[in-house]
Write a protein that holds these residues in place. Structure first.
Motif, PDB file in Angstrom:
ATOM      1  N   LEU A 149       0.827  -1.301   0.165  1.00 53.34           N
ATOM      2  CA  LEU A 149      -0.010   0.069   0.121  1.00 53.34           C
ATOM      3  C   LEU A 149       0.772   1.315  -0.115  1.00 53.34           C
ATOM      4  O   LEU A 149       0.699   2.195  -0.625  1.00 53.34           O
ATOM      5  CB  LEU A 149      -0.860   0.075   1.275  1.00 53.34           C
ATOM      6  CG  LEU A 149      -2.202  -1.032   1.124  1.00 53.34           C
ATOM      7  CD1 LEU A 149      -2.985  -0.982   2.719  1.00 53.34           C
ATOM      8  CD2 LEU A 149      -2.854  -0.738  -0.109  1.00 53.34           C
ATOM      9  N   GLY A 150       2.066   1.397   0.783  1.00 54.48           N
ATOM     10  CA  GLY A 150       2.885   2.126   0.793  1.00 54.48           C
ATOM     11  C   GLY A 150       3.600   2.571  -0.644  1.00 54.48           C
ATOM     12  O   GLY A 150       3.750   3.793  -1.057  1.00 54.48           O
ATOM     13  N   GLY A 151       3.848   1.495  -1.202  1.00 57.37           N
ATOM     14  CA  GLY A 151       4.439   1.426  -2.337  1.00 57.37           C
ATOM     15  C   GLY A 151       3.590   2.177  -3.759  1.00 57.37           C
ATOM     16  O   GLY A 151       3.928   2.871  -4.481  1.00 57.37           O
ATOM     17  N   ALA A 192       6.429   3.369  15.159  1.00 53.98           N
ATOM     18  CA  ALA A 192       6.575   2.785  14.049  1.00 53.98           C
ATOM     19  C   ALA A 192       6.073   3.652  12.869  1.00 53.98           C
ATOM     20  O   ALA A 192       6.770   3.692  11.948  1.00 53.98           O
ATOM     21  CB  ALA A 192       6.151   1.182  13.922  1.00 53.98           C
ATOM     22  N   VAL A 193       4.959   4.071  13.059  1.00 57.19           N
ATOM     23  CA  VAL A 193       4.380   4.869  11.996  1.00 57.19           C
ATOM     24  C   VAL A 193       5.227   6.203  11.696  1.00 57.19           C
ATOM     25  O   VAL A 193       5.581   6.792  10.674  1.00 57.19           O
ATOM     26  CB  VAL A 193       2.874   5.453  12.339  1.00 57.19           C
ATOM     27  CG1 VAL A 193       2.579   6.595  11.596  1.00 57.19           C
ATOM     28  CG2 VAL A 193       2.174   4.262  12.355  1.00 57.19           C
ATOM     29  N   LEU A 201      10.910  10.694   4.654  1.00 52.36           N
ATOM     30  CA  LEU A 201      11.126  11.924   4.675  1.00 52.36           C
ATOM     31  C   LEU A 201      12.551  12.202   3.797  1.00 52.36           C
ATOM     32  O   LEU A 201      12.750  12.948   3.210  1.00 52.36           O
ATOM     33  CB  LEU A 201      10.989  12.622   5.853  1.00 52.36           C
ATOM     34  CG  LEU A 201      11.444  14.142   5.922  1.00 52.36           C
ATOM     35  CD1 LEU A 201      10.499  15.010   5.179  1.00 52.36           C
ATOM     36  CD2 LEU A 201      11.599  14.680   7.324  1.00 52.36           C
ATOM     37  N   VAL A 202      13.393  11.203   4.471  1.00 52.45           N
ATOM     38  CA  VAL A 202      14.773  11.158   3.899  1.00 52.45           C
ATOM     39  C   VAL A 202      14.818  11.033   2.301  1.00 52.45           C
ATOM     40  O   VAL A 202      15.397  11.428   1.535  1.00 52.45           O
ATOM     41  CB  VAL A 202      15.667  10.151   4.748  1.00 52.45           C
ATOM     42  CG1 VAL A 202      16.974  10.206   4.031  1.00 52.45           C
ATOM     43  CG2 VAL A 202      15.734  10.660   5.986  1.00 52.45           C
ATOM     44  N   LEU A 203      14.023  10.028   1.905  1.00 52.31           N
ATOM     45  CA  LEU A 203      13.742   9.663   0.741  1.00 52.31           C
ATOM     46  C   LEU A 203      13.178  10.731  -0.239  1.00 52.31           C
ATOM     47  O   LEU A 203      13.658  11.179  -1.282  1.00 52.31           O
ATOM     48  CB  LEU A 203      12.841   8.399   0.352  1.00 52.31           C
ATOM     49  CG  LEU A 203      12.285   8.169  -1.124  1.00 52.31           C
ATOM     50  CD1 LEU A 203      13.480   7.531  -1.913  1.00 52.31           C
ATOM     51  CD2 LEU A 203      11.027   7.133  -1.001  1.00 52.31           C
ATOM     52  N   VAL A 323       4.501  10.684  -0.205  1.00 51.34           N
ATOM     53  CA  VAL A 323       5.722   9.993   0.340  1.00 51.34           C
ATOM     54  C   VAL A 323       5.595   9.851   1.696  1.00 51.34           C
ATOM     55  O   VAL A 323       5.891   8.682   2.348  1.00 51.34           O
ATOM     56  CB  VAL A 323       6.994  10.548  -0.085  1.00 51.34           C
ATOM     57  CG1 VAL A 323       8.234  10.131   0.639  1.00 51.34           C
ATOM     58  CG2 VAL A 323       7.407  10.434  -1.530  1.00 51.34           C
ATOM     59  N   LEU A 324       5.307  10.921   2.486  1.00 51.95           N
ATOM     60  CA  LEU A 324       4.979  10.854   3.933  1.00 51.95           C
ATOM     61  C   LEU A 324       4.053   9.674   4.498  1.00 51.95           C
ATOM     62  O   LEU A 324       4.127   8.856   5.241  1.00 51.95           O
ATOM     63  CB  LEU A 324       4.950  12.238   4.650  1.00 51.95           C
ATOM     64  CG  LEU A 324       6.081  13.049   4.489  1.00 51.95           C
ATOM     65  CD1 LEU A 324       5.776  14.474   5.034  1.00 51.95           C
ATOM     66  CD2 LEU A 324       7.320  12.483   5.371  1.00 51.95           C
ATOM     67  N   VAL A 325       3.042   9.882   3.860  1.00 51.41           N
ATOM     68  CA  VAL A 325       1.640   8.954   3.989  1.00 51.41           C
ATOM     69  C   VAL A 325       2.259   7.632   3.798  1.00 51.41           C
ATOM     70  O   VAL A 325       1.879   6.575   4.422  1.00 51.41           O
ATOM     71  CB  VAL A 325       0.547   9.208   3.169  1.00 51.41           C
ATOM     72  CG1 VAL A 325      -0.576   8.185   3.455  1.00 51.41           C
ATOM     73  CG2 VAL A 325      -0.108  10.647   3.693  1.00 51.41           C
ATOM     74  N   ALA A 326       3.055   7.234   2.578  1.00 52.25           N
ATOM     75  CA  ALA A 326       3.288   6.068   2.240  1.00 52.25           C
ATOM     76  C   ALA A 326       4.194   5.287   3.126  1.00 52.25           C
ATOM     77  O   ALA A 326       4.242   4.252   3.510  1.00 52.25           O
ATOM     78  CB  ALA A 326       3.963   5.808   0.721  1.00 52.25           C
TER      79      ALA A 326
END
Length: 432
Positions: A149-151, A192-193, A201-203, A323-326
């Motif tokens: 889902l994140g992807g 963990a979230v 964020l780094v990505l 990206v942050l939500v993912a």
């Protein structure tokens, strides 16, 4: 199996018709033939005699379903005959320029699975629990589904999230420490979230702001988090295992009445909180991407960022939000390892789950529901080794460990069909 349609418009003076040329791939038929050949070779090389007992009920069910006893060898070959028939149909359809229907692939997979289970459990005095097989599959699929889902969220916005593995591992590490300190699995879940979002964020900083190649950034983050968590594990968690690496885990929460339904009850309605959240997360992500203004903007940025910018959508901010939500969603999957599966963190405990989740994204064609089902498939393959070891299957443990990755290769290489990622996926956007 794939079918690529190319339409050629002839010059008007020569013809006013449109000619459609359909190019059909033999990929699916070839994969079915290969699997069928390997299946038949297994039955011939290692024949098993005796009966296989399939257990469908548990003691607390409303009513008991009798144990199904099948002659292993006969049933396995009957399933093999079904596989051969489906393979022949696939070749005939491909030769005629038609695609192999999904239901044929499902029928082939179901026949192969049941035949393999009958062969593996032949002569065992223990019953092969279908509830344990499917219930364990749901449990093992948690990191795959959340990671997928994140992807999907990241790639639909145009950012390739190779760093799913880093997000899972970082989230598992953080959840272990926070849960151990607070004696609260829920606190570990929240941490963990946050950890998953931090890695994301780094990505985002490197991929979105500085336009660094997204695949390279993701791979580097995976290696970095593996090294960092391994160092902190040996220097911090091992010396203080009782205080920093002894987590409080989520317990199963049976839903009254529903949990007593035979087969489905224990699988769907007697699970920890994290699994119930997964059941909610899949339709929520689908609805958000396809039925909300935020999802429409996100998909527009992933397909054509320049056009989205032209109509007033902030491409950079939208991609950062995605990206942050993912990362946060993937963090939920990382929490599984230390708040559900185990009571402590271990070095590199995710074991490549992020890469399998990435394969689920491709297998699911960047759709959250399909990607979730792909995650369930890979979870099933991961749990299969546990069930067969309980019934005393003669299949070598090393071979069983290979199953999730073999299934991943077959699914992505041969059964995914034609898949098209978002048009701007992996492409940095430079305004102007």
């Amino acid at each position: 199996m794939s079918a690529d349609h190319q339409t050629t418009q002839l010059d008007a003076p020569l013809s006013e018709t449109t000619r459609t040329v359909t190019v059909v791939s033999w990929k699916t038929a070839g994969v079915l033939l290969t699997v069928t050949a390997l299946y038949a070779l297994l039955l011939l090389a290692v024949p098993h005699s005796g009966d296989t007992r399939f257990l469908l009920s548990q003691r607390n069910d409303f009513f008991q379903i009798p144990v199904i006893v099948l002659p292993a060898a006969v049933f396995a070959w009957v399933c093999g005959a079904v596989m051969i028939a489906v393979t022949v149909v696939a070749f005939v359809l491909t030769a005629r320029g038609r695609r192999t229907s999904l239901w044929l692939v499902v029928l082939f997979s179901l026949a192969g699975l049941l035949g393999f289970l009958a062969w593996a459990g032949a002569g065992s005095p223990r019953d092969l629990s279908i509830v344990g097989l499917l219930g364990g599959a749901v449990l093992w699929s948690v990191p795959f589904v959340y990671g997928a889902l994140g992807g999907v969220i990241g790639e639909r916005a145009g950012v390739v999230n190779i760093a799913i593995e880093a997000q899972l591992l970082g989230a598992a590490f953080t959840a272990a420490i926070v849960s151990s300190i607070t004696n609260s699995a829920l606190a570990g879940l929240v941490a963990a979230v946050a950890a998953g979002a931090l890695v994301a964020l780094v990505l985002g900083v490197f991929a979105i702001t500085y336009h660094v190649n997204q695949v390279i950034v993701g791979v580097v983050l995976n290696v970095l988090v593996v090294g960092l968590t391994s160092f902190l594990y040996s220097q911090l968690l091992v010396p203080s295992a009782e205080t920093l690496n002894s987590t409080t885990r989520f317990q199963s929460i049976p839903i009254p009445v529903l949990s007593d339904i035979p087969v489905l009850g224990p699988i769907l309605f007697d699970q920890p909180l994290l699994i119930y959240l997964m059941f909610v997360a899949v339709p929520t992500v689908w609805y958000t991407l396809n039925r909300t203004r935020w999802g429409l903007r996100l998909r527009a940025v992933g397909e054509h960022p320049k056009a989205a910018d032209t109509v007033g959508i902030d491409v950079v901010r939208t991609r950062y939000n995605a990206v942050l939500v993912a990362g946060a969603v993937a963090g939920l999957g990382g929490a599984f390892y230390t708040t559900v599966q185990l009571s402590q963190f271990g070095e590199n405990m995710t074991g490549g789950a992020g890469y399998i989740a990435l394969a689920a994204v491709i297998f699911g064609k960047w759709d959250p529901v399909r990607a979730a089902f792909a995650g369930l498939l890979f979870g099933f393959a991961s749990n299969l080794q546990n069930v067969l070891s309980v019934v005393g299957s003669p299949v070598p443990s090393q071979f069983m460990l290979m199953i999730p990755y073999v299934v991943t290769l077959l699914a992505v290489a041969g059964l995914v069909g034609r898949s098209r990622p978002p048009a701007a996926s992996g492409e940095p956007y430079v305004k102007g």
